[in-house]
Scaffold this active site. Structure first.
Site, mmCIF file in Angstrom:
data_model
loop_
_atom_site.group_PDB
_atom_site.id
_atom_site.type_symbol
_atom_site.label_atom_id
_atom_site.label_comp_id
_atom_site.label_asym_id
_atom_site.label_seq_id
_atom_site.Cartn_x
_atom_site.Cartn_y
_atom_site.Cartn_z
ATOM 1 N N VAL A 52 0.828 -1.216 0.000
ATOM 2 C CA VAL A 52 0.000 0.000 0.000
ATOM 3 C C VAL A 52 0.855 1.256 0.000
ATOM 4 O O VAL A 52 0.588 2.217 -0.733
ATOM 5 C CB VAL A 52 -0.963 -0.029 1.208
ATOM 6 C CG1 VAL A 52 -1.583 1.346 1.444
ATOM 7 C CG2 VAL A 52 -2.041 -1.080 0.991
ATOM 8 N N ASP A 53 1.913 1.286 0.823
ATOM 9 C CA ASP A 53 2.746 2.479 0.935
ATOM 10 C C ASP A 53 3.413 2.833 -0.388
ATOM 11 O O ASP A 53 3.436 4.000 -0.799
ATOM 12 C CB ASP A 53 3.819 2.263 1.999
ATOM 13 C CG ASP A 53 3.709 3.279 3.129
ATOM 14 O OD1 ASP A 53 2.851 4.159 3.057
ATOM 15 O OD2 ASP A 53 4.497 3.180 4.083
ATOM 16 N N ASP A 54 4.004 1.846 -1.057
ATOM 17 C CA ASP A 54 4.679 2.128 -2.319
ATOM 18 C C ASP A 54 3.692 2.480 -3.416
ATOM 19 O O ASP A 54 4.031 3.230 -4.341
ATOM 20 C CB ASP A 54 5.533 0.929 -2.732
ATOM 21 C CG ASP A 54 6.873 0.936 -2.027
ATOM 22 O OD1 ASP A 54 7.763 1.659 -2.466
ATOM 23 O OD2 ASP A 54 7.012 0.246 -1.002
#
Length: 632
Positions: free
Chosen positions: A374-376
């Site tokens: 999710v972060d990337d």
């Protein structure tokens, strides 16, 4: 204020020019992902075990490991870790001996040995170090292991099954299940003797304190196996086969398992235990893949745990654009076309719990094709958002990424890192040291906050959209009593609070909201006298905020960015923080290499070399944009 504006612009220009000059030819930024000396030690142990005599690399790793030794003989994971870290010290000592270039009689080795014995001996190292020591013949395997390999055969309908573990847990536990099943151990003529590092002389199983249990979990799994598939030698062989195939089917193009050093290291030994020769092409390619993780830090090679290429590139591209670097600049063009090539088009393990979404996320490392997070994904979408407006190819990538991101929200309203709804609380009680960090992938304040920040600033989603409303509700319900939030992937409460606050403000939560006001009081309360902020890695061990005692550039940037998002004018505390950043811009001391990322409390910390540029740049840019009317 005019002089402040001049100083800020000068610092922004300095960082921008530095980042532009350090871009790689392919458009990426390859700043180191530094994690101490454990991977360096494990690389020596692996090469010696496989009898791959890469002496130049081994000698250089020996020098790097020794350069990190403290005067008391120990090695540390972070600056303020007291007397040192026992596990890291044992790993370093073992690797130095196994290299053949250091002897037990060397002065620094004698001091290290004394420190190991003072800290409780080899039997008190972390469980995963014990696995490494066991499979290389230095430590007894336990007679009992709490997770049978047959768990891989249990169906999704069973209350506890293989797919309930996080993808990180599966990647590392799968080879361990194979190794523990046959208690594999291998030594070479170079293997040192570490028997003098034991303090106690007890039964083998007593060395595995984390595995001491009345075996309820083991019995539960066994009962499930009997109920669903029975127990036989055929079933056992089928489980071993499935475990092997799980690994082989998830090898990345560079030969590594999921782009992680630890899982690849363990996979190599698991394959050896299954009869693969040391020179098998899969093993040789895996070793070459690990070698490709090498970077140089202060003149020494460092074996990164993974590469942070996509993460670095997306963060830097976005930060540069926030300062006003146009999307037409060749630096941004090259960066975003690199990111376009790294978007995933293959299904990964995430699809087991999220079967109705098409691939479209981004991973963390350079060679990562099936393990998006999710972060990337939000970071990459931030970077390409201007391109999505004008170029059809990027618009397709944007739509795929956004749809994947929307599909990944957990049922509780929060966002996790890699998978959806992988957070069964019973898994935290499995007698695996660090199970909370290794086996589960729960919703986290940092991930939820940054995802909301992306939705609020870069999409047209209404603040009344159910995804946003549920995300905000999750954050409000998971705020600490003191007003902070715990950040899973950074250090730690400052990190989580920054992400939660900026996320909530971005989706329309008023600064007067009680949760925001509590956060403000907490951030202002913990500000240091020099205007900055600093948090110790001990926070994630003690599960409460622990001040570092000094300020760091990165913690200060996070705290300030949160306050800038809240206030409509630059209050004195914000001004003091900005002055700290400007004074500390080119500071060189232990605070500039202090870890601000975490993987596992007490065991795995990360110094992101890109953060000292990215986050001050973002904070200064946001300050400049929001408070430009206050300049004289």
């Amino acid at each position: 204020m005019a002089s402040v504006r001049f100083s800020i612009q000068n610092e922004i220009n300095r960082i921008v020019n530095k980042l532009k000059n350090e871009q790689s030819p392919d458009g990426s930024w390859r700043y180191p992902f530094e994690t101490g000396i454990s991977t360096d030690a494990y690389m020596i142990i692996l090469l010696r075990t496989l009898e791959i005599n890469d002496e130049d690399l081994i000698k250089a790793l020996v020098e790097r490991i020794e350069s990190k030794q403290q005067s008391n003989g120990a090695w540390k994971l972070f600056y303020d870790e007291g007397e040192g870290n026992l596990t890291a010290t044992v790993e370093a000592y073992y690797a130095l001996l196994y290299s053949g270039y250091r002897k037990k009689s060397d002065k620094n080795m004698q001091v290290a040995k004394r420190k190991i014995l003072e800290m409780g001996g080899i039997e008190r190292v972390h469980m995963f170090a014990k696995f490494m020591l066991s499979l290389t013949g230095q430590y007894p395997w336990p007679k009992f292991f709490p997770i049978p390999v047959e768990i891989i055969l249990l169906p999704l309908s069973f209350p506890i099954n293989f797919w309930d573990f996080s993808v990180y847990g599966r990647a590392n536990l799968t080879p361990i299940l194979i190794l523990a099943d046959n208690k594999y151990r291998t030594k070479t003529r170079r293997s040192p003797d570490l028997s003098d590092l034991f303090v106690s002389r007890c039964k083998d199983d007593d060395y595995w304190r984390w595995l001491q249990t009345d075996r309820p979990f083991f019995s539960y799994i066994k009962q499930g196996l009997k109920s669903f598939i029975g127990l036989s030698q055929y079933i056992h062989s089928a489980a071993i086969h499935h475990a092997k195939q799980y690994m082989l089917n998830r090898i990345e193009p560079d030969g590594t398992l999921y782009s992680y050093f630890s899982s690849t290291f363990l996979m190599i030994f698991a394959l050896l235990s299954l009869g693969y020769p040391k020179n098998h092409p899969i093993i040789i390619k895996a070793v070459d893949g690990l070698k490709s993780f090498a970077c140089r830090i202060n003149g020494y090679p460092h074996m990164q745990y993974t590469t942070a290429t996509v993460w670095n590139t997306s963060l830097v591209s976005y930060a540069l654009q926030e300062t006003g670097v146009p999307s037409t600049d060749p630096v941004i063009e090259k960066a975003n076309r690199f990111l376009l090539l790294r978007q995933h088009d293959r299904y990964g393990d995430w699809a087991v719990r999220n079967p109705y979404s098409l691939p479209g996320g981004w991973g963390f490392s350079n060679m990562n094709t099936i393990n998006p997070d999710v972060d990337d994904t939000t970071a990459s979408l931030r970077a390409i958002h201007k391109f999505a407006i004008k170029e059809p190819l990027f618009r397709q990538a944007w739509d795929r990424g956004l749809n994947w991101l929307l599909s990944m929200q957990n049922d509780d309203g929060g966002y996790a890192a890699f998978e959806k709804n992988v957070n069964k609380r019973i898994l935290r009680h499995i007698p695996i040291q660090g199970a909370e960090f290794i086996l589960t992938d729960p919703s986290a304040a940092d991930l939820t906050g940054r995802t909301l920040e992306f939705f609020g600033k870069f999409t047209n989603l209404s603040k009344h959209h159910p995804t946003i409303q549920r995300g905000v509700k999750w954050l409000v319900n998971h705020q600490e009593k003191n007003g902070s939030w715990y950040g899973r992937w950074g250090i730690c409460y400052i990190y989580g609070t920054w992400a939660a606050v900026t996320g909530m403000i971005s989706v329309g939560v008023t600064p007067k909201h009680p949760a925001i006001q509590k956060a403000v009081k907490w951030l202002l309360k913990i500000q240091n006298n020099d205007g900055g902020w600093g948090e110790s890695c001990k926070s994630d061990i003690e599960k409460t905020y622990v001040p570092l005692g000094v300020s760091t550039l990165i913690h200060t940037s996070w705290a300030l960015d949160a306050l800038i998002a809240i206030f409509d004018e630059p209050i004195p505390e914000i001004q003091a923080g900005i002055q700290f950043i400007l004074r500390s811009a080119e500071r060189k001391d232990w605070t500039t290499s202090y870890p601000t990322g975490q993987g596992m409390a007490g065991g795995f910390y990360i110094h992101y070399h890109s953060y000292q540029y990215v986050f001050p740049l973002l904070t200064l840019s946001h300050y400049q944009k929001k408070f430009e009317n206050f300049y004289v």
